[in-house]
Design an enzyme around this catalytic site. Sequence first.
Site, PDB file in Angstrom:
ATOM      1  N   SER A  24     -20.063  42.404   2.442  1.00  0.00           N
ATOM      2  CA  SER A  24     -19.313  43.426   1.715  1.00  0.00           C
ATOM      3  C   SER A  24     -18.624  42.799   0.489  1.00  0.00           C
ATOM      4  CB  SER A  24     -18.292  44.071   2.648  1.00  0.00           C
ATOM      5  OG  SER A  24     -17.525  43.054   3.275  1.00  0.00           O
ATOM      6  N   CYS A  81     -28.277  48.109   2.073  1.00  0.00           N
ATOM      7  CA  CYS A  81     -27.620  47.978   0.765  1.00  0.00           C
ATOM      8  C   CYS A  81     -28.475  48.585  -0.330  1.00  0.00           C
ATOM      9  CB  CYS A  81     -27.336  46.521   0.465  1.00  0.00           C
ATOM     10  SG  CYS A  81     -28.831  45.597   0.194  1.00  0.00           S
TER      11      CYS A  81
HETATM   12  P1  NAD Z   1     -19.222  41.584   6.074  1.00  0.00           P
HETATM   13  O1  NAD Z   1     -18.698  41.315   4.715  1.00  0.00           O
HETATM   14  O2  NAD Z   1     -18.296  42.154   7.085  1.00  0.00           O
HETATM   15  O3  NAD Z   1     -19.800  40.231   6.727  1.00  0.00           O
HETATM   16  C1  NAD Z   1     -20.690  39.395   6.040  1.00  0.00           C
HETATM   17  C2  NAD Z   1     -20.462  37.964   6.496  1.00  0.00           C
HETATM   18  O4  NAD Z   1     -19.135  37.558   6.155  1.00  0.00           O
HETATM   19  C3  NAD Z   1     -20.606  37.781   8.001  1.00  0.00           C
HETATM   20  O5  NAD Z   1     -21.313  36.593   8.258  1.00  0.00           O
HETATM   21  C4  NAD Z   1     -19.168  37.726   8.489  1.00  0.00           C
HETATM   22  O6  NAD Z   1     -19.021  36.930   9.643  1.00  0.00           O
HETATM   23  C5  NAD Z   1     -18.446  37.100   7.321  1.00  0.00           C
HETATM   24  N1  NAD Z   1     -17.043  37.540   7.222  1.00  0.00           N
HETATM   25  C6  NAD Z   1     -16.531  38.739   7.636  1.00  0.00           C
HETATM   26  N2  NAD Z   1     -15.217  38.778   7.387  1.00  0.00           N
HETATM   27  C7  NAD Z   1     -14.888  37.614   6.798  1.00  0.00           C
HETATM   28  C8  NAD Z   1     -13.657  37.074   6.286  1.00  0.00           C
HETATM   29  N3  NAD Z   1     -12.503  37.769   6.330  1.00  0.00           N
HETATM   30  N4  NAD Z   1     -13.681  35.845   5.743  1.00  0.00           N
HETATM   31  C9  NAD Z   1     -14.817  35.147   5.676  1.00  0.00           C
HETATM   32  N5  NAD Z   1     -16.008  35.608   6.147  1.00  0.00           N
HETATM   33  C10 NAD Z   1     -16.038  36.824   6.690  1.00  0.00           C
HETATM   34  O7  NAD Z   1     -20.516  42.508   5.885  1.00  0.00           O
HETATM   35  P2  NAD Z   1     -21.351  43.255   7.013  1.00  0.00           P
HETATM   36  O8  NAD Z   1     -20.561  44.410   7.512  1.00  0.00           O
HETATM   37  O9  NAD Z   1     -21.893  42.289   7.983  1.00  0.00           O
HETATM   38  O10 NAD Z   1     -22.594  43.775   6.137  1.00  0.00           O
HETATM   39  C11 NAD Z   1     -22.599  44.995   5.453  1.00  0.00           C
HETATM   40  C12 NAD Z   1     -22.254  44.810   3.994  1.00  0.00           C
HETATM   41  O11 NAD Z   1     -23.197  43.931   3.374  1.00  0.00           O
HETATM   42  C13 NAD Z   1     -22.350  46.108   3.222  1.00  0.00           C
HETATM   43  O12 NAD Z   1     -21.275  46.153   2.314  1.00  0.00           O
HETATM   44  C14 NAD Z   1     -23.666  45.992   2.488  1.00  0.00           C
HETATM   45  O13 NAD Z   1     -23.766  46.750   1.297  1.00  0.00           O
HETATM   46  C15 NAD Z   1     -23.691  44.539   2.189  1.00  0.00           C
HETATM   47  N6  NAD Z   1     -25.043  44.083   1.903  1.00  0.00           N
HETATM   48  C16 NAD Z   1     -25.333  43.743   0.626  1.00  0.00           C
HETATM   49  C17 NAD Z   1     -26.605  43.337   0.298  1.00  0.00           C
HETATM   50  C18 NAD Z   1     -26.929  42.932  -1.106  1.00  0.00           C
HETATM   51  O14 NAD Z   1     -27.930  42.277  -1.295  1.00  0.00           O
HETATM   52  N7  NAD Z   1     -26.135  43.290  -2.087  1.00  0.00           N
HETATM   53  C19 NAD Z   1     -27.579  43.243   1.290  1.00  0.00           C
HETATM   54  C20 NAD Z   1     -27.249  43.597   2.602  1.00  0.00           C
HETATM   55  C21 NAD Z   1     -25.961  43.993   2.893  1.00  0.00           C
END
Ligand code: NAD
Length: 501
Positions: free
Chosen positions: A229, A284
């Site tokens: 995200s 995404c």
């Molecule tokens: P997320 O941001 O919650 O998690 C992604 C990663 O970050 C995970 O490995 C998680 O463990 C880690 N993380 C979570 N909170 C954290 C923190 N406070 N500090 C450090 N690391 C942390 O995302 P999600 O819910 O797993 O995935 C969905 C999101 O990903 C959506 O917003 C989607 O649009 C995005 N996404 C983007 C793309 C792209 O290419 N732009 C592709 C797929 C998904």
Amino acid sequence: MTAQRDIHHFINGNAVPGTSGRFGDVFDPNTGEVQAKVALATKDEMAAAIEIAKAAQPAWAAVNPQRRARVMFKFKQLLEDNMDELARLLSIEHGKVVADAKGDIQRGMEVIEFACGIPHLLKGEFTEGAGPGIDVYSMRQPLGVVAAITPFNFPAMIPMWMFGVALACGNAVILKPSEKDPSVPVRLAELMLEAGLPEGVLNVVHGDKEAVDAILDHEAIKAISFVGSSDIAHYVYSRGTANAKRVQAMGGAKNHGVIMPDADLDQVVRDLVGSAYGSAGERCMALPVAVPVGEGTADKLIEKLLPEIENLVPGHSTDPDAAYGPVVSAAHKAKVESYIQMGVDEGADLIVDGRGFSLQGHEDGFFIGPSLFDNVTADMRSYQEEIFGPVLQIVRANDLEEAAALATNHQYGNGVAIFTRNGLAAREFASKVNVGMVGVNVPIPVPVAYHTFGGWKRSAFGDSNQHGFEGVRFFTKIKTVTSRWPSGEVADQAFVIPTMQ
Ligand code: NAD
């Protein structure tokens, strides 16, 4: 009750139980039950894994590129051989239907196929005779230990985007997958080992913020590829680059599909249903915003959409008849439903309400029915933010300029699509719209593996994309050698800068 499994780290070729005493719940989103516990690493556990990767990397980098490619070829074969098992495992942790899970693996496998061409991709440049007896050549060398931090929504494809290219380039990798569906990333690492990757070159360390922070601050990590995200992406980018690491951090999205009056509406409806509701909207590159151009287009579109949405029944993710499965967690279900309520409160017309859907026999599963909003406007928060669920919002536009401005002015800029039979309008739109990936009559314009994936604005921080040659560039550093082997008369001359001669 399902029997619970323990999901361990995968370090130095072995399953390694966590020692932190902290675990994350891995749910079966179909039933709402906890099906496994995943270890969450401490800073010290992460540091120990990084040291193992650091020790293993030089020997891997010394393996010639053709042999590294052979490991990729073998891995691709193993993916095909294990497709059914991987897809099922993915489906019951993520909640996407098995056909979608296979697509997730397939799209990752295409990056592995791309990585099989690494001997060609790593070839440098050569200039003979840049000066008297002087040749100049360049080479791409691996960075060392790199990290891949991945989201829940593509637990096969996104890890493979990253480790496929990074390993082929000669790096060692620490993969920190999403703690929500961590089993498939571990299986992928096991299969890489079976394919011939030496122990310690690809390590999977599970965890949450503590593990991510340990990566961001560790001196031996030279580059970080992140997808998740936007707020977390921005945090990873800021802290990683402050620590002098190379970082690419992809974030959230809110993609628009512009529907021109001359578009083939039957085709558009099929495309929209698949791209707005498929995988419960947890993509995404989904199309959660439809922008019909002209009053008549919107009304015709809705008329054709409604019966299709009525047929769209979510089901258990392993049920081949399910249109799509549950969302990933109870918290995510609550979030999506709160955005639906927000849309209502903001004055949009909720034509189909997916809240309150319950699957018989799976009443505690995280299911949400499809929702459709009309008359959504650009000032609404429910439009400005990412919902990431099975919700399609219609924003009506009077002309193409107004429609393009919506996508251009949105905070996210991952993907956009235009549906039209007018080549000139499509060409102008593709050229001018302020978004990283554009589809022309293509609803989910995810580029093929040998092109490159990346959004703009708050959809990506950093300036390099995933896979394609951009990926090779990200996971290598370039060295340029100027060499002089003078002979004959030239040998007696003093060295002068080649450009002065
Ligand atoms: P997320 O941001 O919650 O998690 C992604 C990663 O970050 C995970 O490995 C998680 O463990 C880690 N993380 C979570 N909170 C954290 C923190 N406070 N500090 C450090 N690391 C942390 O995302 P999600 O819910 O797993 O995935 C969905 C999101 O990903 C959506 O917003 C989607 O649009 C995005 N996404 C983007 C793309 C792209 O290419 N732009 C592709 C797929 C998904």
